[in-house]
Each structure stands twice: as structure tokens, then as C-alpha cells.
Design an enzyme around this catalytic site. Structure first.
Site, PDB file in Angstrom:
ATOM      1  N   ASP A 143       0.632  -1.205  -0.139  1.00  0.00           N
ATOM      2  CA  ASP A 143      -0.041   0.138  -0.036  1.00  0.00           C
ATOM      3  C   ASP A 143       0.894   1.021  -0.071  1.00  0.00           C
ATOM      4  O   ASP A 143       0.980   2.039   0.939  1.00  0.00           O
ATOM      5  CB  ASP A 143      -0.981   0.042   1.310  1.00  0.00           C
ATOM      6  N   ASN A 189      10.730  -7.432  -8.707  1.00  0.00           N
ATOM      7  CA  ASN A 189      10.175  -5.993  -8.946  1.00  0.00           C
ATOM      8  C   ASN A 189      11.210  -5.205  -9.199  1.00  0.00           C
ATOM      9  O   ASN A 189      12.539  -5.047  -8.628  1.00  0.00           O
ATOM     10  CB  ASN A 189       9.113  -5.860  -7.910  1.00  0.00           C
ATOM     11  N   CYS A 191      10.084  -1.723  -9.533  1.00  0.00           N
ATOM     12  CA  CYS A 191       8.848  -0.624  -9.160  1.00  0.00           C
ATOM     13  C   CYS A 191       9.654   0.666  -9.264  1.00  0.00           C
ATOM     14  O   CYS A 191       9.281   1.749 -10.260  1.00  0.00           O
ATOM     15  CB  CYS A 191       8.184  -0.684  -8.378  1.00  0.00           C
ATOM     16  N   GLY A 192      10.823   1.054  -8.773  1.00  0.00           N
ATOM     17  CA  GLY A 192      11.543   2.266  -8.579  1.00  0.00           C
ATOM     18  C   GLY A 192      10.500   3.356  -8.032  1.00  0.00           C
ATOM     19  O   GLY A 192      10.665   4.387  -8.450  1.00  0.00           O
ATOM     20  N   PHE A 193      10.042   3.114  -6.802  1.00  0.00           N
ATOM     21  CA  PHE A 193       9.178   4.006  -5.992  1.00  0.00           C
ATOM     22  C   PHE A 193       8.419   4.850  -6.869  1.00  0.00           C
ATOM     23  O   PHE A 193       8.204   5.870  -6.950  1.00  0.00           O
ATOM     24  CB  PHE A 193      10.303   5.087  -5.451  1.00  0.00           C
ATOM     25  N   SER A 276      16.262  -0.118  -1.258  1.00  0.00           N
ATOM     26  CA  SER A 276      15.771  -0.494  -2.508  1.00  0.00           C
ATOM     27  C   SER A 276      16.681  -0.645  -3.702  1.00  0.00           C
ATOM     28  O   SER A 276      17.512   0.208  -3.711  1.00  0.00           O
ATOM     29  CB  SER A 276      14.567   0.367  -3.057  1.00  0.00           C
ATOM     30  N   ASN A 278      16.102  -0.467  -6.745  1.00  0.00           N
ATOM     31  CA  ASN A 278      15.516  -0.037  -7.906  1.00  0.00           C
ATOM     32  C   ASN A 278      15.761   1.486  -7.942  1.00  0.00           C
ATOM     33  O   ASN A 278      15.302   2.090  -9.123  1.00  0.00           O
ATOM     34  CB  ASN A 278      14.181  -0.324  -8.070  1.00  0.00           C
ATOM     35  N   THR A 279      16.320   2.271  -7.068  1.00  0.00           N
ATOM     36  CA  THR A 279      16.815   3.738  -7.239  1.00  0.00           C
ATOM     37  C   THR A 279      18.135   3.769  -7.274  1.00  0.00           C
ATOM     38  O   THR A 279      18.795   3.402  -6.260  1.00  0.00           O
ATOM     39  CB  THR A 279      15.888   4.510  -6.118  1.00  0.00           C
ATOM     40  N   LYS A 318      15.586   0.584   7.097  1.00  0.00           N
ATOM     41  CA  LYS A 318      15.270  -0.818   6.369  1.00  0.00           C
ATOM     42  C   LYS A 318      16.600  -1.189   5.466  1.00  0.00           C
ATOM     43  O   LYS A 318      17.052  -0.378   4.634  1.00  0.00           O
ATOM     44  CB  LYS A 318      14.137  -0.738   5.510  1.00  0.00           C
ATOM     45  N   ASN A 347      15.139  -5.915   2.946  1.00  0.00           N
ATOM     46  CA  ASN A 347      14.340  -5.673   1.655  1.00  0.00           C
ATOM     47  C   ASN A 347      14.575  -6.633   0.472  1.00  0.00           C
ATOM     48  O   ASN A 347      15.250  -7.761   1.086  1.00  0.00           O
ATOM     49  CB  ASN A 347      14.937  -4.263   0.959  1.00  0.00           C
ATOM     50  N   GLY A 370      10.253 -13.207  -1.635  1.00  0.00           N
ATOM     51  CA  GLY A 370       9.598 -14.469  -1.468  1.00  0.00           C
ATOM     52  C   GLY A 370      10.399 -15.583  -0.910  1.00  0.00           C
ATOM     53  O   GLY A 370      11.489 -15.361  -0.615  1.00  0.00           O
TER      54      GLY A 370
HETATM   55  C1  LIG Z   1       6.245  -5.441  -5.941  1.00  0.00           C
HETATM   56  C2  LIG Z   1       6.963  -5.054  -4.608  1.00  0.00           C
HETATM   57  C3  LIG Z   1       7.228  -3.659  -4.206  1.00  0.00           C
HETATM   58  C4  LIG Z   1       8.086  -3.263  -3.096  1.00  0.00           C
HETATM   59  N1  LIG Z   1       8.086  -1.864  -2.577  1.00  0.00           N
HETATM   60  C5  LIG Z   1       8.740  -1.698  -1.696  1.00  0.00           C
HETATM   61  C6  LIG Z   1       8.972  -0.369  -1.313  1.00  0.00           C
HETATM   62  O1  LIG Z   1       8.075   0.535  -1.674  1.00  0.00           O
HETATM   63  N2  LIG Z   1       9.603  -0.050  -0.170  1.00  0.00           N
HETATM   64  C7  LIG Z   1      10.146  -0.960   0.413  1.00  0.00           C
HETATM   65  O2  LIG Z   1      10.697  -0.609   1.678  1.00  0.00           O
HETATM   66  N3  LIG Z   1      10.043  -2.187   0.524  1.00  0.00           N
HETATM   67  C8  LIG Z   1       9.274  -2.611  -0.941  1.00  0.00           C
HETATM   68  N4  LIG Z   1       9.197  -3.827  -1.164  1.00  0.00           N
HETATM   69  C9  LIG Z   1       9.959  -4.694  -0.240  1.00  0.00           C
HETATM   70  C10 LIG Z   1       9.145  -5.579   0.645  1.00  0.00           C
HETATM   71  O3  LIG Z   1       8.789  -4.565   1.731  1.00  0.00           O
HETATM   72  C11 LIG Z   1       9.922  -6.763   1.490  1.00  0.00           C
HETATM   73  O4  LIG Z   1      10.911  -6.051   1.912  1.00  0.00           O
HETATM   74  C12 LIG Z   1      10.434  -7.923   0.668  1.00  0.00           C
HETATM   75  O5  LIG Z   1       9.436  -7.860  -0.429  1.00  0.00           O
HETATM   76  C13 LIG Z   1      10.674  -9.023   1.289  1.00  0.00           C
HETATM   77  O6  LIG Z   1       9.621  -9.436   1.848  1.00  0.00           O
HETATM   78  P1  LIG Z   1       8.779 -10.822   1.126  1.00  0.00           P
HETATM   79  O7  LIG Z   1       9.900 -12.014   0.649  1.00  0.00           O
HETATM   80  O8  LIG Z   1       7.710 -11.333   2.275  1.00  0.00           O
HETATM   81  O9  LIG Z   1       7.912 -10.165   0.165  1.00  0.00           O
HETATM   82  C14 LIG Z   1       8.447  -4.283  -2.111  1.00  0.00           C
HETATM   83  C15 LIG Z   1       8.207  -5.685  -2.678  1.00  0.00           C
HETATM   84  C16 LIG Z   1       7.614  -5.912  -3.776  1.00  0.00           C
HETATM   85  C17 LIG Z   1       7.225  -7.278  -4.121  1.00  0.00           C
END
Ligand SMILES: Cc1cc2nc3c(=O)[nH]c(=O)nc-3n(C[C@H](O)[C@H](O)[C@H](O)COP(=O)(O)O)c2cc1C
Length: 459
Positions: A143, A189, A191-193, A276, A278-279, A318, A347, A370
Site C-alpha cells: 500500500d 520487482n 517498481c522504482g518508487f 531498494s 531500484n533507485t 530498512k 528488503n 519471497g
Molecule cells: C512489488 C513490490 C514492491 C515493493 N516496494 C517496496 C517499497 O516501496 N519500499 C520498501 O521498503 N520495500 C518494498 N518492497 C519490499 C518488501 O517490503 C519486502 O521487504 C520484501 O518483499 C521481502 O519480503 P517478502 O519476501 O515477504 O516479500 C517491495 C516488494 C515488492 C514485491
């Protein structure tokens, strides 16, 4: 009413699928305002299949709801959560980003089940003076713009982290930018914020905050219950706000400070996201000197604001799972020296551990999340718990898909945990399942609380 809302929602979802390209530029304004398009959409064959499937599912839900109307609330609630599994095949058939939009919009409109069963008391805990009813949270990125906080907390998460939010709105990277590796239970992903920016998010959180305050006032005027209930600024759950920086910004610290000034009043905790992949250049902020300077500036910005009795929100950082032993030692030293309130570990990873490396999708650039991330992120968590000598609360994140996984993170040093990818695949039914399994694991091993189990692997 509910049937009409579901119908409009379904129509909008199918319209969106059919007109994806036309929608791309105005995704957020449309989804936020909830405006259905004026003209009737021409629905393609594949969408008709989807409509039939969803129609049948909604029919089943309604019929089932009528059938169990005589059951008690807890049974009915459990049934509703299980029923959400029926829509998983429909979600799997959609493009990942559309599936995400659909799930988020459903949560924003209250079209998801609400957890009415109390959490097992063994799961309750307090950190930073905030009471969590359970330690299972939704990680950042789901979200990003705080569109569905109430609906997501209503699913039974102990806490929800919104963001990453950037100061100025930005589109993020071109699509496609989210890729499923279904077999491996993973996502890549880049996404790049993509963010609506701090002002839009502050408006949304401010409105929700105002509504809750009004509701609280009317509640307390009729009841004089002095018990402190779990929850925080978002009502029955804890709300984290994750801050990012704009891609083109040259002063990262100024970006995070802007985030603090605009959003910290709504947050139960704040996160500086420097991990992240992606930035460009973001992860360099994890270096000893850069991190120290950054945290000092952000702490100063937070502390010079006016805070009431409860004080300022705790500040967390983070980090990535791809750091060397030396990097981790530096981060631990900075965190201890500056009395950082917590660390989120971790992350996504830029590595491609087996079995992911054999999947052709693994070649897509971006961060992997994942199941394949579980071991890597848990090892970093362990390392950090030892380096910080258990003095700093750690949030364990990465690859959690069961209560046993959550338990392993807690034993490795996490005080609470977060997930994203498994929730994206499994949907709402996963949350009560993880909580029940986690409670069982704790009881099985003789722990009386989550707290007792934190870092148990080292005792
Ligand atoms: C599609 C996607 C978008 C994400 N966007 C962000 C983000 O905006 N900021 C952030 O701190 N982490 C972001 N994450 C990372 C997650 O918060 C989490 O750290 C990471 O997916 C590992 O947890 P998981 O294995 O349960 O998914 C994103 C992950 C996914 C899959």
C-alpha cells in the site's frame, strides 16, 4: 448496497483490464476516487471468463453467507477468510500489477473480510510503548500510497507499513516491472518508487485520522473502559510510514527530512528506506559515514517538531540482504551509537539464489522477494541480532509464508515480522493461518509470549 458496490467494482476492474494501455497514465486518480467509467466497456473473451469466475465466486459467497447466517461470528469469520482462496485462480490469471491494483482497491472499499476473532493472547506484545495485538505485519510496497490502511489492518495484521513515499510524485520505472516466479513462490520487482508523493499521502492519512478521532470521542463518551487496547494512530493496529527519496533528487537527506515533516504526525513508526535496489545510488546510503549523517539529520528533524505525551515516532532503517560482514558491522555500530529505534531486515535481494537462477524470468533486473529470500534475509537478521546484542528491536522480513517461518525469524532475533510476497500469492486466508501456526509453535516449545522467544536460538 454491497451487491451494487461489488458489481461496480467488478465492472471497473474488467474495464481496466480491457483498456489497460489507456488507463496507464491515470491509474492512481481513477483507483483512488473510485470513479467508474461512463461508457459501458466492450469486454474481451478472456475478461468474460474472468467475469464468470468472479460472478460465480461472489454468488457462492452470498449463498454461503446466507447458509451460515445461523453460525456464530467466529465460525462465520473463519469461513469468509477461507472463501477468499476461491478468487486466487482469478488473480493468478491477471497481470501482476493489475492483480495488485484489484486487491488493493478491494481492501480500500471494504470488500475484504474483517477479522472479528481476537488474536491469541500469546501473540500480544509491546514495543516502543506501542501495543501490538500480534507480531505479523504487512511489509512496505503493498500500500504505497496509504489507500487501504483500514481494510488491510482489518484483515488481522498487527501492523501495516505504507510507502515507500517520495517527496514529489513520481511514476517509477516503465511497465512491466513486476514479475511472478510462481513455482518458486517469488517475485522480481523493479517498481522504482512509484509514489503519489508525501502531500497526497498526508491528505489521505489526515482524513482517516480525523474520522477515527471523531469515532473515538463518541465511543469514550458512552464508555469509561480504562483498559489500554492494542493499536496506535491507525486505530486497532499499528501504522508504519516508510520514506523514500526521489530518483532525480541530489540531496537524499533533504528528501527524508521532508517526509518526516509531512508524515510523522500520522505514523506509529517511521522507516528510512535505503535498501531498494531500484533507485540508483540509494543503497550507498548504507555506508558508515553516509548512514550516520543521514540518521542524525532525520532524527534532528523529527525531534525539533512538537510532540505530545507519547513522544515522537520511533525511527527505523530498512536494510538490504546483500551486505558484507563489514557493512553489517558498520550499520550495527551506527545504530547503537545513535540509539536508532530499530532495523528492518530485509528488503529484496539483487542476487538470484537457487532454484530461482534456473528460471528465465530470473534475468529480469530488479529485487527478488519471497521464499528464495528466506535463508539469506534470516542469516542477515541473525548476524545483526548478535552485532547489536539484542539491544535494538529488529523487524524480520523476507520469504515468510507460514507461522513456522515467522517463528524462525523470531528465534533468530526478530521482535516482529513482516511479509509481502506470500500474501500477494495466498491472499487474506494466509494471515489467520500464520497467526494460529505461530501461536502453536510458541506453545509447543514452552514459550509464554513472543518476547520470550526473541533470539532464542542463541540461548
Ligand atoms: C512489488 C513490490 C514492491 C515493493 N516496494 C517496496 C517499497 O516501496 N519500499 C520498501 O521498503 N520495500 C518494498 N518492497 C519490499 C518488501 O517490503 C519486502 O521487504 C520484501 O518483499 C521481502 O519480503 P517478502 O519476501 O515477504 O516479500 C517491495 C516488494 C515488492 C514485491
Amino acid at each position: 448496497m454491497a451487491a451494487r458496490a461489488s458489481r461496480n467494482f467488478l465492472r471497473e476492474a474488467l474495464y481496466r483490464k480491457a483498456n489497460l494501455k489507456a488507463f496507464d497514465g491515470s491509474r492512481h486518480s481513477s483507483s483512488v476516487a473510485g470513479t467508474a467509467p461512463g461508457t459501458a466497456p466492450k469486454i474481451p473473451h478472456s475478461s468474460k471468463k474472468g467475469m464468470l469466475l468472479t460472478g460465480a465466486t461472489i454468488g457462492l459467497l452470498i449463498a454461503g453467507g446466507a447458509y451460515v447466517s445461523t453460525a456464530d461470528e467466529a465460525t462465520f469469520c473463519g469461513w469468509l477468510f477461507s472463501a477468499t482462496k476461491l478468487v486466487n485462480p482469478f488473480f493468478a490469471f491477471l497481470d501482476p500489477e493489475d492483480a495488485h491494483w484489484l486487491g488493493l482497491s478491494a481492501a480500500a472499499r471494504g470488500l475484504v473480510p474483517k477479522e472479528k476473532r481476537p488474536d491469541p493472547s500469546i501473540l500480544g506484545l509491546e514495543i516502543w510503548g506501542r501495543k501490538f495485538s500480534n507480531p505479523v505485519g504487512l511489509a512496505a510496497g503493498f500500500d504505497k500510497n496509504a489507500e487501504a490502511v483500514e481494510g488491510l489492518l482489518g484483515l488481522g495484521f498487527g501492523f501495516v507499513e505504507v510507502g515507500s513515499v517520495t517527496p514529489v510524485p513520481q511514476e517509477g520505472n516503465p511497465k512491466p516491472r513486476i514479475f511472478r516466479l510462481r513455482q518458486e513462490g517469488a517475485i522480481i520487482n523493479r517498481c522504482g518508487f512509484n509514489s503519489e508523493g508525501i502531500v497526497a499521502v498526508a491528505k489521505r492519512l489526515g482524513t482517516q485520522h480525523g474520522k477515527r478521532k471523531l469515532a473515538e470521542i463518541s465511543r469514550t463518551s458512552v464508555s469509561s473502559n480504562d483498559d489500554v487496547q492494542p493499536g496506535g494512530k491507525a486505530g486497532p493496529g499499528i501504522l508504519g510510514v516508510n520514506l523514500g527519496k526521489n530518483k532525480t533528487s541530489e540531496d537524499a537527506a533533504a528528501d527524508y527530512v521532508q517526509g518526516v515533516h509531512t508524515l510523522s504526525q500520522y505514523a506509529d513508526y517511521l522507516v528510512i528506506n535505503v535498501s531498494s535496489p531500484n533507485t540508483p545510488g540509494l543503497r550507498k546510503l548504507q555506508g558508515r559515514k553516509q548512514l550516520k549523517d543521514l540518521i542524525k539529520k532525520v532524527q534532528a528533524a523529527r525531534d525539533e517538531m512538537q510532540w505530545g505525551e507519547e513522544g515522537p515516532p520511533p525511527l527505523l532503517v530498512k536494510i538490504a540482504p546483500d551486505l558484507s560482514k563489514e557493512d553489517l558491522e558498520d550499520i550495527a555500530a551506527v545504530a547503537l551509537t545513535l540509539r536508532l529505534d530499530g532495523l528492518i531486515i530485509s528488503n529484496t535481494t539483487i542476487s538470484r539464489p537457487d532454484p530461482v537462477s534456473k528460471n528465465p524470468v530470473a534475468e529480469e533486473p530488479g529485487g527478488l522477494s519471497g521464499k528464495p529470500l528466506f535463508n539469506l534475509s534470516t542469516n542477515v537478521l541473525k548476524e545483526m541480532y548478535l552485532l547489536t546484542r539484542g539491544k535494538i528491536p529488529l523487524i524480520g522480513c523476507g520469504g515468510i509464508s507460514s507461522g513456522e517461518d515467522a517463528y524462525k525469524k523470531i528465534r533468530a532475533g526478530a521482535t516482529v515480522v513482516q511479509l509481502y510476497t506470500a500474501f500477494a500469492y495466498e491472499g487474506p486466508a494466509l494471515i489467520p493461518q500464520i497467526k494460529a501456526e505461530l501461536a502453536q509453535c510458541l506453545e509447543r516449545d514452552g514459550f509464554k509470549s513472543v518476547r520470550e522467544a526473541v533470539g532464542a536460538d542463541y540461548r
